[in-house]
Design a protein around this motif. Structure first.
Motif, PDB file in Angstrom:
ATOM      1  N   ARG A   1       0.853  -1.107  -0.107  1.00  0.00           N
ATOM      2  CA  ARG A   1      -0.125   0.036   0.149  1.00  0.00           C
ATOM      3  C   ARG A   1       0.826   1.145   0.019  1.00  0.00           C
ATOM      4  O   ARG A   1       0.299   2.370  -0.147  1.00  0.00           O
ATOM      5  N   TYR A   2       2.269   1.129   0.073  1.00  0.00           N
ATOM      6  CA  TYR A   2       3.080   2.149   0.066  1.00  0.00           C
ATOM      7  C   TYR A   2       3.746   2.257  -1.089  1.00  0.00           C
ATOM      8  O   TYR A   2       4.806   1.434  -1.721  1.00  0.00           O
ATOM      9  N   PRO A   3       3.424   3.097  -2.151  1.00  0.00           N
ATOM     10  CA  PRO A   3       3.860   3.176  -3.573  1.00  0.00           C
ATOM     11  C   PRO A   3       5.397   3.465  -3.804  1.00  0.00           C
ATOM     12  O   PRO A   3       5.803   2.970  -4.388  1.00  0.00           O
ATOM     13  N   THR A   4       6.142   4.555  -2.720  1.00  0.00           N
ATOM     14  CA  THR A   4       7.414   4.396  -3.194  1.00  0.00           C
ATOM     15  C   THR A   4       8.324   3.477  -2.533  1.00  0.00           C
ATOM     16  O   THR A   4       9.204   3.070  -3.323  1.00  0.00           O
ATOM     17  N   LEU A   5       7.728   3.007  -1.476  1.00  0.00           N
ATOM     18  CA  LEU A   5       8.585   1.737  -0.807  1.00  0.00           C
ATOM     19  C   LEU A   5       8.244   0.690  -1.716  1.00  0.00           C
ATOM     20  O   LEU A   5       9.286  -0.238  -2.067  1.00  0.00           O
TER      21      LEU A   5
ATOM     22  N   GLY B   1      14.875  -3.270  -7.140  1.00  0.00           N
ATOM     23  CA  GLY B   1      16.065  -3.938  -6.647  1.00  0.00           C
ATOM     24  C   GLY B   1      16.875  -3.018  -5.657  1.00  0.00           C
ATOM     25  O   GLY B   1      17.974  -3.376  -5.410  1.00  0.00           O
ATOM     26  N   GLY B   2      16.320  -1.983  -5.386  1.00  0.00           N
ATOM     27  CA  GLY B   2      16.843  -1.263  -4.084  1.00  0.00           C
ATOM     28  C   GLY B   2      17.383  -1.621  -3.002  1.00  0.00           C
ATOM     29  O   GLY B   2      18.059  -1.291  -2.332  1.00  0.00           O
ATOM     30  N   PHE B   3      16.855  -2.918  -2.654  1.00  0.00           N
ATOM     31  CA  PHE B   3      17.042  -3.583  -1.134  1.00  0.00           C
ATOM     32  C   PHE B   3      17.893  -4.760  -1.426  1.00  0.00           C
ATOM     33  O   PHE B   3      18.220  -5.535  -0.507  1.00  0.00           O
TER      34      PHE B   3
END
Length: 288
Positions: A206-210, A217-219
């Protein structure tokens, strides 16, 4: 133990700055006590350090230790200074990255502090803002200051920059200690613990940026937090140094191109030195 010495900061200074030129005597000595305390803290953390455990490691009674050091607080100060000492095989720190200028020197010293805290994680657990520095600690601080002192920053800014870098290193080391302590107590690595949090991840769409950063692949392969942070801090310091240089220079020297310092009064300067001004006059010739 003499009455009152355990809480006397001046006595702590005497211990830290003691004359080490005499040959060690056989039997128990202050240096042996400090070395044993470092070994206990390396194995169990600062919370596991006690005078009794140090005495047990040395094969003496706790009361024997008090003949050399008045209490645990002074012992921790001695430990901090001892691990900052240099060994015979280490290169001289005054020669750290001389060709790289202030940034190379400051980065090398920050990395040295980081590696020291990785070898002795308990350093990040030492509390308080009134810990007594010893000769090794002051020598390290002197090297940090000298790395920045010639950059054109104001004296207060030099001290603030060194403090900023030091606090960054300490913050990264504190996080490392917290992770290590939690893994030791739980028996589960940080990666495995977070990898098992499926119930949490199912609620994050539900959190679009995250979600977008996760999908991109940022994490997957995060930045090295220490190197990323150090680079970013030094970028900020570099911008400050450049701003100070811009504030004190009008333009480049017409002969050599070096920055020209602004004159406090009178006409603006066009040459960085008398030698460059004379060289320009000679190049003009008699008709210049």
């Amino acid at each position: 133990m003499e009455k009152g010495k355990a809480g006397d900061p001046d006595h702590g200074i005497e211990l830290l700055w003691r004359d080490e030129g005499t040959a060690p005597r056989p039997g128990l000595s202050l240096d042996r006590v400090v070395q044993a305390a470092v070994e206990v803290a390396d194995a169990e953390g600062l919370e596991g350090l006690s005078m009794r455990k140090v005495a047990d490691r040395l094969g003496f009674t706790s009361m024997s230790l008090y003949r050399h050091v008045p209490g645990r607080d002074q012992l921790v100060d001695l430990m901090c200074d001892a691990v900052q000492g240099r060994t015979a095989g280490d290169p001289p720190l005054d020669d750290v990255a001389p060709i790289d200028g202030w940034r190379g020197r400051l980065a090398a010293l920050a990395r040295e502090g980081w590696e020291l805290r990785r070898r002795h994680p308990w350093l990040a657990e030492v509390p308080g803002t009134r810990r007594m520095p010893g000769p090794n600690g002051v020598a390290h601080y002197e090297r940090l200051l000298s790395a920045v002192a010639g950059t054109g920053l104001a004296p207060t800014e030099v001290i603030a920059v060194v403090g900023l870098v030091g606090r960054f290193v300490d913050a990264e080391a504190t996080r490392l200690v917290e992770v290590t302590r939690t893994e030791r107590r739980s028996g589960v690595t940080e990666q495995d613990w977070w990898g098992a949090r499926d119930a949490l991840y199912a609620r994050l769409d539900r959190y679009p940026t995250l979600s977008s950063l996760w999908s991109a692949g940022g994490f997957d392969e995060p930045e090295d937090s220490f190197e990323f942070g150090l680079r970013t801090v030094l970028d900020g310091v570099e911008a400050l140094i450049q701003r100070r240089r811009d504030e004190t220079s009008d333009e480049s020297c017409r002969v050599c191109g070096n920055p020209v310092r602004r004159a406090a009064t009178g006409r603006p300067r066009t040459y960085c030195s008398r030698a460059c001004r004379q060289r320009a006059y000679r190049q003009r010739g008699p008709d210049g």
